[in-house]
Design a protein around this motif. Structure first.
Motif, PDB file in Angstrom:
ATOM      1  N   PHE A  79      17.484 -36.383  79.714  1.00 45.11           N
ATOM      2  CA  PHE A  79      18.516 -35.917  78.803  1.00 45.11           C
ATOM      3  C   PHE A  79      17.866 -35.263  77.589  1.00 45.11           C
ATOM      4  O   PHE A  79      16.770 -35.642  77.175  1.00 45.11           O
ATOM      5  N   ILE A  80      18.565 -34.297  77.052  1.00 45.35           N
ATOM      6  CA  ILE A  80      18.057 -33.548  75.908  1.00 45.35           C
ATOM      7  C   ILE A  80      19.128 -33.511  74.822  1.00 45.35           C
ATOM      8  O   ILE A  80      20.329 -33.600  75.104  1.00 45.35           O
ATOM      9  N   VAL A  81      18.682 -33.420  73.582  1.00 42.85           N
ATOM     10  CA  VAL A  81      19.575 -33.423  72.421  1.00 42.85           C
ATOM     11  C   VAL A  81      19.557 -32.046  71.776  1.00 42.85           C
ATOM     12  O   VAL A  81      18.484 -31.467  71.553  1.00 42.85           O
ATOM     13  N   GLU A  82      20.730 -31.543  71.484  1.00 40.61           N
ATOM     14  CA  GLU A  82      20.875 -30.302  70.718  1.00 40.61           C
ATOM     15  C   GLU A  82      21.399 -30.666  69.340  1.00 40.61           C
ATOM     16  O   GLU A  82      22.400 -31.363  69.214  1.00 40.61           O
ATOM     17  N   LEU A  83      20.725 -30.200  68.312  1.00 40.00           N
ATOM     18  CA  LEU A  83      21.150 -30.450  66.937  1.00 40.00           C
ATOM     19  C   LEU A  83      21.238 -29.134  66.190  1.00 40.00           C
ATOM     20  O   LEU A  83      20.494 -28.206  66.472  1.00 40.00           O
ATOM     21  N   GLY A  84      22.177 -29.049  65.264  1.00 38.24           N
ATOM     22  CA  GLY A  84      22.257 -27.822  64.496  1.00 38.24           C
ATOM     23  C   GLY A  84      23.491 -27.756  63.626  1.00 38.24           C
ATOM     24  O   GLY A  84      24.238 -28.722  63.455  1.00 38.24           O
ATOM     25  N   LEU A 107      19.080 -21.993  80.377  1.00 38.73           N
ATOM     26  CA  LEU A 107      19.593 -23.015  81.266  1.00 38.73           C
ATOM     27  C   LEU A 107      20.116 -24.202  80.474  1.00 38.73           C
ATOM     28  O   LEU A 107      21.194 -24.744  80.747  1.00 38.73           O
ATOM     29  N   THR A 108      19.351 -24.593  79.456  1.00 39.96           N
ATOM     30  CA  THR A 108      19.763 -25.725  78.637  1.00 39.96           C
ATOM     31  C   THR A 108      20.994 -25.394  77.817  1.00 39.96           C
ATOM     32  O   THR A 108      21.899 -26.217  77.671  1.00 39.96           O
ATOM     33  N   LEU A 109      21.076 -24.182  77.273  1.00 40.46           N
ATOM     34  CA  LEU A 109      22.260 -23.801  76.515  1.00 40.46           C
ATOM     35  C   LEU A 109      23.490 -23.828  77.388  1.00 40.46           C
ATOM     36  O   LEU A 109      24.564 -24.267  76.965  1.00 40.46           O
ATOM     37  N   PHE A 110      23.376 -23.380  78.644  1.00 33.61           N
ATOM     38  CA  PHE A 110      24.519 -23.412  79.541  1.00 33.61           C
ATOM     39  C   PHE A 110      24.975 -24.849  79.776  1.00 33.61           C
ATOM     40  O   PHE A 110      26.152 -25.131  79.908  1.00 33.61           O
ATOM     41  N   SER A 111      24.021 -25.788  79.837  1.00 28.99           N
ATOM     42  CA  SER A 111      24.390 -27.179  80.075  1.00 28.99           C
ATOM     43  C   SER A 111      25.147 -27.760  78.898  1.00 28.99           C
ATOM     44  O   SER A 111      25.911 -28.703  79.045  1.00 28.99           O
ATOM     45  N   PHE A 112      24.956 -27.209  77.696  1.00 27.83           N
ATOM     46  CA  PHE A 112      25.680 -27.676  76.524  1.00 27.83           C
ATOM     47  C   PHE A 112      27.019 -26.972  76.347  1.00 27.83           C
ATOM     48  O   PHE A 112      27.857 -27.433  75.589  1.00 27.83           O
ATOM     49  N   SER A 113      27.225 -25.846  77.005  1.00 26.51           N
ATOM     50  CA  SER A 113      28.360 -24.983  76.691  1.00 26.51           C
ATOM     51  C   SER A 113      29.711 -25.664  76.900  1.00 26.51           C
ATOM     52  O   SER A 113      30.680 -25.345  76.226  1.00 26.51           O
ATOM     53  N   SER A 114      29.777 -26.621  77.828  1.00 25.37           N
ATOM     54  CA  SER A 114      31.056 -27.277  78.098  1.00 25.37           C
ATOM     55  C   SER A 114      31.221 -28.579  77.332  1.00 25.37           C
ATOM     56  O   SER A 114      32.226 -29.264  77.476  1.00 25.37           O
ATOM     57  N   ASN A 169      24.195 -28.117  43.695  1.00 22.88           N
ATOM     58  CA  ASN A 169      23.215 -27.977  44.767  1.00 22.88           C
ATOM     59  C   ASN A 169      23.850 -27.118  45.860  1.00 22.88           C
ATOM     60  O   ASN A 169      24.743 -27.561  46.577  1.00 22.88           O
ATOM     61  N   ASP A 170      23.414 -25.879  45.944  1.00 19.36           N
ATOM     62  CA  ASP A 170      24.080 -24.902  46.802  1.00 19.36           C
ATOM     63  C   ASP A 170      23.445 -24.797  48.187  1.00 19.36           C
ATOM     64  O   ASP A 170      23.241 -23.706  48.718  1.00 19.36           O
ATOM     65  N   ALA A 171      23.122 -25.943  48.764  1.00 20.36           N
ATOM     66  CA  ALA A 171      22.732 -26.008  50.173  1.00 20.36           C
ATOM     67  C   ALA A 171      24.004 -26.308  50.955  1.00 20.36           C
ATOM     68  O   ALA A 171      24.506 -27.430  50.921  1.00 20.36           O
ATOM     69  N   TYR A 172      24.560 -25.302  51.606  1.00 21.62           N
ATOM     70  CA  TYR A 172      25.859 -25.425  52.261  1.00 21.62           C
ATOM     71  C   TYR A 172      25.685 -25.711  53.749  1.00 21.62           C
ATOM     72  O   TYR A 172      24.769 -25.186  54.399  1.00 21.62           O
ATOM     73  N   LEU A 173      26.600 -26.499  54.293  1.00 21.22           N
ATOM     74  CA  LEU A 173      26.620 -26.788  55.726  1.00 21.22           C
ATOM     75  C   LEU A 173      28.049 -26.726  56.233  1.00 21.22           C
ATOM     76  O   LEU A 173      28.965 -27.255  55.609  1.00 21.22           O
ATOM     77  N   ASP A 174      28.229 -26.093  57.390  1.00 24.46           N
ATOM     78  CA  ASP A 174      29.525 -26.043  58.059  1.00 24.46           C
ATOM     79  C   ASP A 174      29.284 -26.121  59.568  1.00 24.46           C
ATOM     80  O   ASP A 174      28.196 -25.804  60.052  1.00 24.46           O
ATOM     81  N   ALA A 175      30.303 -26.538  60.291  1.00 24.32           N
ATOM     82  CA  ALA A 175      30.267 -26.555  61.753  1.00 24.32           C
ATOM     83  C   ALA A 175      29.008 -27.241  62.284  1.00 24.32           C
ATOM     84  O   ALA A 175      28.293 -26.699  63.132  1.00 24.32           O
ATOM     85  N   ALA A 176      28.739 -28.439  61.788  1.00 26.48           N
ATOM     86  CA  ALA A 176      27.596 -29.215  62.273  1.00 26.48           C
ATOM     87  C   ALA A 176      27.830 -29.609  63.731  1.00 26.48           C
ATOM     88  O   ALA A 176      28.973 -29.756  64.176  1.00 26.48           O
ATOM     89  N   TYR A 177      26.752 -29.778  64.479  1.00 21.49           N
ATOM     90  CA  TYR A 177      26.935 -30.228  65.862  1.00 21.49           C
ATOM     91  C   TYR A 177      25.748 -31.051  66.338  1.00 21.49           C
ATOM     92  O   TYR A 177      24.619 -30.914  65.883  1.00 21.49           O
ATOM     93  N   LEU A 178      26.078 -31.953  67.250  1.00 19.32           N
ATOM     94  CA  LEU A 178      25.105 -32.806  67.910  1.00 19.32           C
ATOM     95  C   LEU A 178      25.590 -33.005  69.338  1.00 19.32           C
ATOM     96  O   LEU A 178      26.711 -33.469  69.556  1.00 19.32           O
ATOM     97  N   ASN A 179      24.783 -32.624  70.298  1.00 23.65           N
ATOM     98  CA  ASN A 179      25.155 -32.729  71.702  1.00 23.65           C
ATOM     99  C   ASN A 179      24.045 -33.401  72.494  1.00 23.65           C
ATOM    100  O   ASN A 179      22.869 -33.278  72.160  1.00 23.65           O
ATOM    101  N   VAL A 180      24.436 -34.082  73.560  1.00 16.69           N
ATOM    102  CA  VAL A 180      23.485 -34.678  74.491  1.00 16.69           C
ATOM    103  C   VAL A 180      23.912 -34.274  75.892  1.00 16.69           C
ATOM    104  O   VAL A 180      25.085 -34.392  76.248  1.00 16.69           O
ATOM    105  N   ALA A 181      22.965 -33.786  76.681  1.00 16.51           N
ATOM    106  CA  ALA A 181      23.293 -33.353  78.043  1.00 16.51           C
ATOM    107  C   ALA A 181      22.093 -33.538  78.949  1.00 16.51           C
ATOM    108  O   ALA A 181      20.943 -33.519  78.511  1.00 16.51           O
ATOM    109  N   ALA A 182      22.385 -33.722  80.250  1.00 12.42           N
ATOM    110  CA  ALA A 182      21.328 -33.798  81.249  1.00 12.42           C
ATOM    111  C   ALA A 182      20.845 -32.393  81.568  1.00 12.42           C
ATOM    112  O   ALA A 182      21.600 -31.425  81.500  1.00 12.42           O
ATOM    113  N   ILE A 183      19.578 -32.282  81.889  1.00 11.98           N
ATOM    114  CA  ILE A 183      19.043 -31.011  82.367  1.00 11.98           C
ATOM    115  C   ILE A 183      18.498 -31.244  83.768  1.00 11.98           C
ATOM    116  O   ILE A 183      18.152 -32.378  84.129  1.00 11.98           O
ATOM    117  N   PRO A 184      18.439 -30.202  84.591  1.00 14.48           N
ATOM    118  CA  PRO A 184      17.916 -30.369  85.953  1.00 14.48           C
ATOM    119  C   PRO A 184      16.528 -30.986  85.942  1.00 14.48           C
ATOM    120  O   PRO A 184      15.702 -30.674  85.077  1.00 14.48           O
TER     121      PRO A 184
END
Length: 216
Positions: free
Chosen positions: A91-96, A13-20, A168-183
């Motif tokens: 509200f909930i935060v998605e990080l990754g 449910l939470t992933l769907f709220s972030f999808s848009s 230092n071979d710690a690689y990062l790509d396509a970082a994201y941070l989202n905030v969305a309301a949940i029911p």
């Protein structure tokens, strides 16, 4: 069993709220170098086919350094969030982001999120587990509640070299941070049960092909 089913339903449910929602980060894939990012300790941009970027051409790494970091502050008010929304507890935060590394090296990266109030005083922090991967892109993702009083969120990635080597071979790509309301019912159940910092899985295919794993 019932708790596991509730957790699974809430997770999707939470992933769907972030999808848009687009990521609140600017230049999340480092295609414009380190524009919009602050950095320390030799953070640099790599354009290479070993491995290829998860998406686009560039990704982050550390040049000739045992420790590096990059961070970006997001102003929630400027992004259109109302103080009453932020402070509602609904509200909930998605990080990754997608992480990888160099062959047999174990240099590790860790994604942090820090919460600041109007005076830029830190009021909370959370982090995903430190992680490394050998030449495959793996998604690291988590959910946490948005703390009341937050006005700025800092997304930070810290890379640590493990063992010998220069880069230092710690690689990062396509970082994201989202905030969305949940029911509201889901929010009450989530926060009441203390299930914050939930590590997630997203089944997203790599734009550039190659090996990708989603980790939890």
């Amino acid at each position: 069993m019932r708790k596991s089913l509730k957790l699974t339903c809430l997770f999707f449910l939470t992933l769907f709220s972030f999808s848009s929602n687009a990521s609140l980060l600017s230049n999340p894939g480092f295609e414009s170098g380190l524009t919009y990012w602050e950095s320390s300790g030799g953070a640099a941009i790599r354009s290479n086919d070993d491995p290829s970027a998860y998406e686009g051409q560039n990704y982050l790494y550390g040049f000739d350094t045992p420790l590096f970091s990059v961070w970006q502050d997001v102003d929630l008010i400027n992004k259109g969030f109302l103080p009453s929304e932020i402070d509602s507890g609904n509200f909930i935060v998605e990080l990754g982001g997608w992480q990888s590394g160099w062959h047999s090296q174990q240099d590790s990266g860790q994604i942090h999120v820090r919460f600041f109030d109007t005076t830029m005083s830190q009021i909370g922090t959370t982090a995903l587990p430190s992680f490394y991967s050998n030449n495959t892109w793996e998604e690291q993702s988590g959910l946490t509640n948005l703390l009341a009083g937050t006005r700025f969120i800092r997304y930070e990635f810290i890379g640590t070299r493990v063992g010998s080597g220069s880069n230092n071979d710690a690689y990062l790509d396509a970082a994201y941070l989202n905030v969305a309301a949940i029911p509201v019912p889901a929010a009450v159940w989530l926060f009441g049960s203390g299930l914050v910092g939930l590590i997630g899985i997203r089944g997203k295919l790599p734009p550039n092909g190659g090996s990708v794993h989603s980790a939890c």
